[in-house]
Design a protein around this motif. Structure first.
Motif, PDB file in Angstrom:
ATOM      1  N   THR B  61     -10.673 -12.079 -53.347  1.00 19.95           N
ATOM      2  CA  THR B  61     -11.735 -11.749 -54.313  1.00 19.95           C
ATOM      3  C   THR B  61     -11.573 -10.321 -54.804  1.00 19.95           C
ATOM      4  O   THR B  61     -10.903  -9.516 -54.158  1.00 19.95           O
ATOM      5  N   ASP B  63     -13.806  -7.060 -57.115  1.00 25.42           N
ATOM      6  CA  ASP B  63     -15.075  -6.636 -57.704  1.00 25.42           C
ATOM      7  C   ASP B  63     -14.977  -5.168 -58.080  1.00 25.42           C
ATOM      8  O   ASP B  63     -14.338  -4.391 -57.373  1.00 25.42           O
ATOM      9  N   THR B  85     -17.550  -6.560 -51.573  1.00 29.07           N
ATOM     10  CA  THR B  85     -16.346  -7.398 -51.520  1.00 29.07           C
ATOM     11  C   THR B  85     -16.279  -8.172 -50.201  1.00 29.07           C
ATOM     12  O   THR B  85     -15.898  -9.347 -50.172  1.00 29.07           O
ATOM     13  N   ASP B  88     -18.546 -11.084 -50.688  1.00 29.31           N
ATOM     14  CA  ASP B  88     -17.949 -12.129 -51.533  1.00 29.31           C
ATOM     15  C   ASP B  88     -16.995 -12.996 -50.707  1.00 29.31           C
ATOM     16  O   ASP B  88     -16.942 -14.216 -50.876  1.00 29.31           O
ATOM     17  N   CYS B  92     -17.247 -17.185 -49.310  1.00 30.67           N
ATOM     18  CA  CYS B  92     -16.196 -18.212 -49.408  1.00 30.67           C
ATOM     19  C   CYS B  92     -15.988 -18.886 -48.050  1.00 30.67           C
ATOM     20  O   CYS B  92     -15.103 -19.726 -47.904  1.00 30.67           O
ATOM     21  N   SER B 153     -10.494  -5.114 -53.903  1.00 26.08           N
ATOM     22  CA  SER B 153     -10.154  -6.521 -53.759  1.00 26.08           C
ATOM     23  C   SER B 153     -10.121  -6.805 -52.269  1.00 26.08           C
ATOM     24  O   SER B 153      -9.902  -5.891 -51.473  1.00 26.08           O
TER      25      SER B 153
END
Lengths: 374, 345
Positions: B61, B63, B85, B88, B92, B153
């Motif tokens: 991911t 952001d 992050t 995020d 998942c 990331s």
């Protein structure tokens, strides 16, 4: 949430709804004048709880919605062409002018700022002595004291770079205009509690007498609104026409004389154009001539040709309560909060936006409209 | 403010364009600060990238963080860039492992401010149990950035029992919120120009990965979907879920936790807490049969004390979120249009 919880009590709401069902024996049409009340009615799903015999019509009491197109064009012009720091309440900046909104101007590089208080704008003027700061002073009687105070404060500080672009509108003349419309079917008004907190009750008595209808000064919470509606319906059922105050915890009969004194120092009563409705005599406040230095309209001597309104928008009929938002052929189709054709679709106080945002599940065809957009 | 890691002695006080040149100044900046602070074997190689090994499925991911102001009540852009992050990845169903860290610094940023951000990145990474393994620094001219922007990331290993997918959402699923909503957004607004108001509110920014991992250990595939309602708030995410899954979402206003002070600020500012941003809250859609146990366990975990079931997924009104108000009225909750703007009166 002190002092709010009790006005959102489920038990009280249920009691008032039951009482309304018992009380209303015939169809009645009431208008809530204030956009804040429209917002609350729709947001809380109150309209679905009312007996089917009671029709609530949404009035012109959204200051953003009735601000003339030409004035928005002036604000955009001042921000873009004259390089002023244009300060505004939040929901004003999305309202489309004839070419663009203040938000569009901001995106194109103009200095447009969202503030919660005109006194913040005075502070900005003090901190930026080489910039002209203009506060877009819109609103009903409610926001006038703070706007007037900002002018008095700027004068006291000797600021030469602060002015307001004023477009104040007044509630009683608007109610008068609604009643004078041949198509009106309003039998009672809920008057706006916050406005009366400033202005008091007396100015509504002539309307009660002249048109023989009940007026109930009402608050904004679910229990306030249901109580206000119940008080109005009781009067209607008995064939009475009196001025009543539901909002006694906030509204004193005399209002707030000190606030009115401040307003009187800065503003004078004038005829005012209402977007979608037209000019209503004695329905607005403008900056007094002796304070012209603080009146952006005079200070910058802006003249902008009046642009025509969007022909497809029936905002005027909606603002006068003659049409409901979803009775407009453009509603939810060509006209949405993302691409509003008229002001009532912009402000959350606007009837069209309230209907769009808080579509009631049972009654709205918006639901199907929105699903078709998925 | 006392920093847990004192700033190294440097011969410069502010960031200049030279610090982004790749030359001596860039090296001085990195050697003196970033590399030492965030030490780990992978970062220490000073290579163009990190060479990583994974045994199974990986979640990935990215952001970017551009928050104004950079320092806010309860945190700063640094920990936000790590937590955001990390969360995020957690959404998942992954266990976060590695982050990249890219800075875009504005000329004139003081080293003191930059150091504060770096230290909070270090501390947040430790709290979340992740390593910063690669990164980049650029400098833009004064006026081209807002002090600093950060991109992170993240890579994480998917939890072996996780089966997170919007395809698994079905009518009957319960919707759970892990904590009080709208706190972050209101805390940020309280310090924005023109809005400043006195409040003791702080952002709820937090790493949710340990909490989510414990729930995945226990409930595995009973958790159908996890979402992180940051920008746009709970209402926006629920609308996305309803649209993506072609189901309906029913929520109850009275069940949604909101701190009193946040509610008060929302009333004052004319904002709907459902649309206000969160940074330390997640939404979980779980199978009905595990919902009560899920909430019970979540309430015993960090950042989950106020967790509550706020509604369910239904077959009716597909694509729409419907809210039952405190007083029993029902209305549709739409996607937010543009920015939430305050009302006039």
């Amino acid at each position: 949430m002190k002092h709010l919880t009790e006005y959102r009590s489920v038990e009280l709401v249920e009691q008032y709804v039951a009482e309304l069902h018992r009380t209303a024996t015939r169809p009645w049409t009431l208008m809530e004048v204030c956009g804040g009340q429209t917002h609350s009615l729709v947001k809380n799903g109150l309209l679905n709880l009312l007996p089917p015999s009671i029709t609530m019509v949404h009035g012109p009491g959204c200051p953003v919605c009735v601000t003339p197109l030409n004035l928005i064009d002036k604000a955009v012009y001042l921000a873009e062409e004259r390089g002023v720091m244009l300060c505004s309440f939040g929901d004003m900046i999305r309202v489309p002018g004839s070419q663009k909104s203040l938000l569009d101007a901001k995106a194109a590089g103009a200095d447009v700022r969202i503030l919660y208080s005109p006194l913040e704008a005075v502070r900005l003027a003090r901190e930026n002595p080489h910039r002209d700061v203009v506060f877009f002073a819109v609103g009903f009687e409610t926001t006038a004291p703070a706007n007037a105070l900002s002018v008095l404060q700027a004068r006291q500080l000797g600021l030469k770079n602060y002015s307001i672009l004023a477009s104040h509108v007044l509630v009683p003349p608007a109610m008068e205009a609604v009643m004078q419309d041949a198509d009106t079917n309003i039998q009672s008004f809920l008057a706006a509690g916050h406005v009366c907190a400033i202005m008091g009750l007396d100015e509504y008595l002539p309307l009660v007498r002249r048109y023989g209808l009940p007026i109930v000064v009402t608050g904004f919470e679910p229990v306030d609104l249901l109580q206000g509606i119940l008080m109005a319906v009781r009067q209607l059922e008995r064939g009475e026409a009196r001025l009543e105050n539901q909002y006694v915890r906030v509204v004193r009969p005399e209002g707030n004389p000190e606030a009115r004194r401040i307003i009187g120092q800065v503003f004078e009563t004038v005829d005012r154009e209402w977007r979608g409705i037209g000019t209503i005599p004695g329905s607005g406040w403008a900056v007094r001539p002796e304070l012209a230095d603080f009146d952006a309209d005079k200070k910058f001597a802006v003249t902008i040709a009046k642009a025509p309104e969007c022909p497809d928008c029936i905002a005027g009929l909606v603002l006068k309560g003659i049409k409901k938002p979803h009775e407009c052929s453009q509603f939810g189709r060509a006209c949405t909060p993302e691409r509003p054709l008229g002001a009532p679709m912009v402000s959350s106080e606007g009837a069209c936006a309230a209907y769009y945002h808080f579509a009631s599940v049972e009654t709205q065809d918006v639901a199907s409209l929105q699903i078709s957009k998925l | 403010m006392i920093l847990s890691c004192p700033m190294p002695k440097l011969d410069f006080d502010v960031i200049t364009l030279g610090h982004g040149s790749g030359g001596i100044l860039t090296h001085k900046l990195l050697e003196a600060g970033v590399f030492d602070l965030l030490r780990n074997p992978l970062l220490d190689t000073h290579h163009d990238g990190a060479m990583l090994t994974f045994g199974g499925p990986v979640a990935f991911t990215t952001d970017s963080y551009v928050i104004t102001p950079v320092f806010f009540p309860g945190g700063n852009i640094g920990e936000l860039a790590v937590n955001g992050t990390v969360n995020d990845l957690a959404m998942c169903g992954a266990i976060p492992r590695y982050l990249s860290l890219s800075f875009i610094l504005e000329e004139g940023l003081t080293m003191t401010e930059f150091w504060q951000v770096l230290v909070s990145i270090k501390e947040a990474a430790e709290r979340a149990g992740v390593q910063v393994v690669t990164g980049d620094t650029k400098v833009v001219e004064r006026g081209k950035g807002d002090k600093l922007f950060i991109n992170t990331s993240g890579l994480g290993e998917v939890h072996p029992r996780a089966a997170i997918s919007s395809r698994r959402v079905q009518p009957g699923d319960k919707i759970i919120v892990s904590g009080p909503v709208a706190t972050h957004g209101i805390a940020i607004m309280s310090v924005r120009e023109g809005l400043a108001f006195d409040t003791t509110l702080e952002s709820d920014t937090a790493p949710l990965n340990h909490t989510v991992r414990a729930l995945l250990d226990e409930f595995g595939s009973g958790i159908h979907l996890l979402r992180d309602p940051t920008r746009g708030g709970v209402a926006t995410v629920l609308n996305e879920i309803a649209r993506d899954t072609k189901t309906g979402v029913d929520i109850r206003q009275a069940a949604i936790p909101v701190l009193d002070e946040v509610m008060g600020a929302c009333e004052l500012l004319g904002l709907d807490p459902l649309y206000v941003a969160n940074e330390g809250v997640f939404l979980a859609l779980v199978a009905a049969e595990v919902a009560d146990r899920f909430v019970g366990m979540l309430q015993s975990l960090p950042y989950g004390e106020s967790a509550a079931i706020i509604g369910e997924v239904v077959a009716a009104h597909p694509g729409q979120v419907v809210l039952t108000s405190r007083i029993g009225g029902r209305r549709v909750v739409n996607m937010l249009v543009g920015e939430q703007l305050p009302r006039i009166c």
